[in-house]
Enzyme design. Structure first.
Site, PDB file in Angstrom:
ATOM      1  N   TYR A 163       0.811  -1.219   0.000  1.00 49.59           N
ATOM      2  CA  TYR A 163       0.000   0.000   0.000  1.00 49.59           C
ATOM      3  C   TYR A 163       0.846   1.272   0.000  1.00 49.59           C
ATOM      4  O   TYR A 163       0.629   2.160  -0.846  1.00 49.59           O
ATOM      5  CB  TYR A 163      -0.953  -0.036   1.199  1.00 49.59           C
ATOM      6  CG  TYR A 163      -1.848   1.173   1.317  1.00 49.59           C
ATOM      7  CD1 TYR A 163      -2.939   1.333   0.462  1.00 49.59           C
ATOM      8  CD2 TYR A 163      -1.616   2.152   2.281  1.00 49.59           C
ATOM      9  CE1 TYR A 163      -3.763   2.435   0.563  1.00 49.59           C
ATOM     10  CE2 TYR A 163      -2.442   3.254   2.387  1.00 49.59           C
ATOM     11  CZ  TYR A 163      -3.507   3.401   1.531  1.00 49.59           C
ATOM     12  OH  TYR A 163      -4.322   4.492   1.628  1.00 49.59           O
ATOM     13  N   LYS A 167       1.036   4.303  -3.013  1.00 43.66           N
ATOM     14  CA  LYS A 167       0.695   5.703  -2.773  1.00 43.66           C
ATOM     15  C   LYS A 167       1.891   6.622  -3.019  1.00 43.66           C
ATOM     16  O   LYS A 167       1.723   7.780  -3.435  1.00 43.66           O
ATOM     17  CB  LYS A 167       0.159   5.881  -1.353  1.00 43.66           C
ATOM     18  CG  LYS A 167      -1.195   5.223  -1.119  1.00 43.66           C
ATOM     19  CD  LYS A 167      -2.285   5.816  -2.002  1.00 43.66           C
ATOM     20  CE  LYS A 167      -3.667   5.281  -1.666  1.00 43.66           C
ATOM     21  NZ  LYS A 167      -4.737   5.876  -2.498  1.00 43.66           N
TER      22      LYS A 167
END
Length: 245
Positions: A163, A167
């Site tokens: 994750y 990002k």
């Protein structure tokens, strides 16, 4: 009335952002992979007296779905004023750099980065027709290389391979997108809603969904003097909002 598309807006921060923008006089398209979930979200908002909202089916990992959503919205309006790229997945746990498979990385990046690219490129023509177009890419303070390299940071030990890296890549895309649009009225920013309690993190967050929605909506509504090409995480930089990459 300004119009906004929010992907992944049938629940959580996306739903709350939709609510707050409706309260501020925007017309909202609730983007949802499952259109029935999107319609259920619309019904909830209608029950609150918020009527300028409708659901649009869009799966950001599917180019055909994105094109269909663009055609549907294009039949309803010639202009889109705001795009909020909110749809995202966390990739599940654990996320070890040595054990996560390439397929796991691909799944997370397909939504969190490539999905943003698909949607942005599909809707850029409608956005260019707005006098004050805004793009908000929902990011995370966990993508900051500076923070994750600081042993004194509160979440220093909360490392994950999937994750945060997706990002971080989204942040770089945001910088480049803002640069490409630098001589236009566009404002393009990556914004972290904060560590907000939603089902995305099994409600372990310390902030409220209302706080998260407010942070996202604020940058959807910024004026001509507002920032562009910035990474904003107000939870960690309350004075200026701008956060180290």
């Amino acid at each position: 009335m300004k119009k906004v598309l929010i992907t992944g807006a049938n629940k959580g921060i996306g739903f709350e952002t939709a609510r707050q923008l409706l309260q501020n006089g925007y017309y909202v398209y609730i983007g949802s992979r499952n259109v029935e979930n999107g319609r259920a979200a619309v019904e909830k908002l209608n029950a609150e007296g918020l009527m300028h909202v409708e659901a649009v089916k869009v799966d950001v990992t599917d180019s055909e779905s994105v094109r269909a959503a663009r055609q549907e919205i294009g039949r309803k309006t010639d202009v889109l004023d705001v795009l909020i790229n909110n749809a995202g997945i966390n990739g599940g746990m654990p996320q070890s750099s040595l054990e996560a498979s390439v397929d796991q990385f691909k799944r997370v990046f397909d939504t969190n980065l490539y999905g943003v690219v698909r949607v942005t490129q599909a809707f850029i023509d409608l956005l260019k027709k707005s006098p004050e177009p805004r793009i908000v890419n929902v990011s995370s303070s966990g993508s900051s290389l500076t923070l994750h390299s600081d042993p004194n940071w509160l979440y220093y030990s909360h490392k994950a391979a999937l994750y945060p890296s997706s990002k971080a890549a989204l942040n770089m895309y945001t910088i480049d997108l803002a640069y490409q649009l630098r001589d236009t009225p566009f404002k393009v920013n990556a914004v972290c809603p904060g560590f907000v309690a939603t089902d995305f993190n099994n409600h372990r967050g310390t902030g409220s969904v209302q706080e998260g929605g407010t942070r996202i909506a604020r940058y959807a509504m910024i004026g001509p003097d507002g920032p562009t090409g910035k990474f904003i995480a107000e939870e960690y930089s309350p004075k200026t909002g701008e956060t180290p990459w």
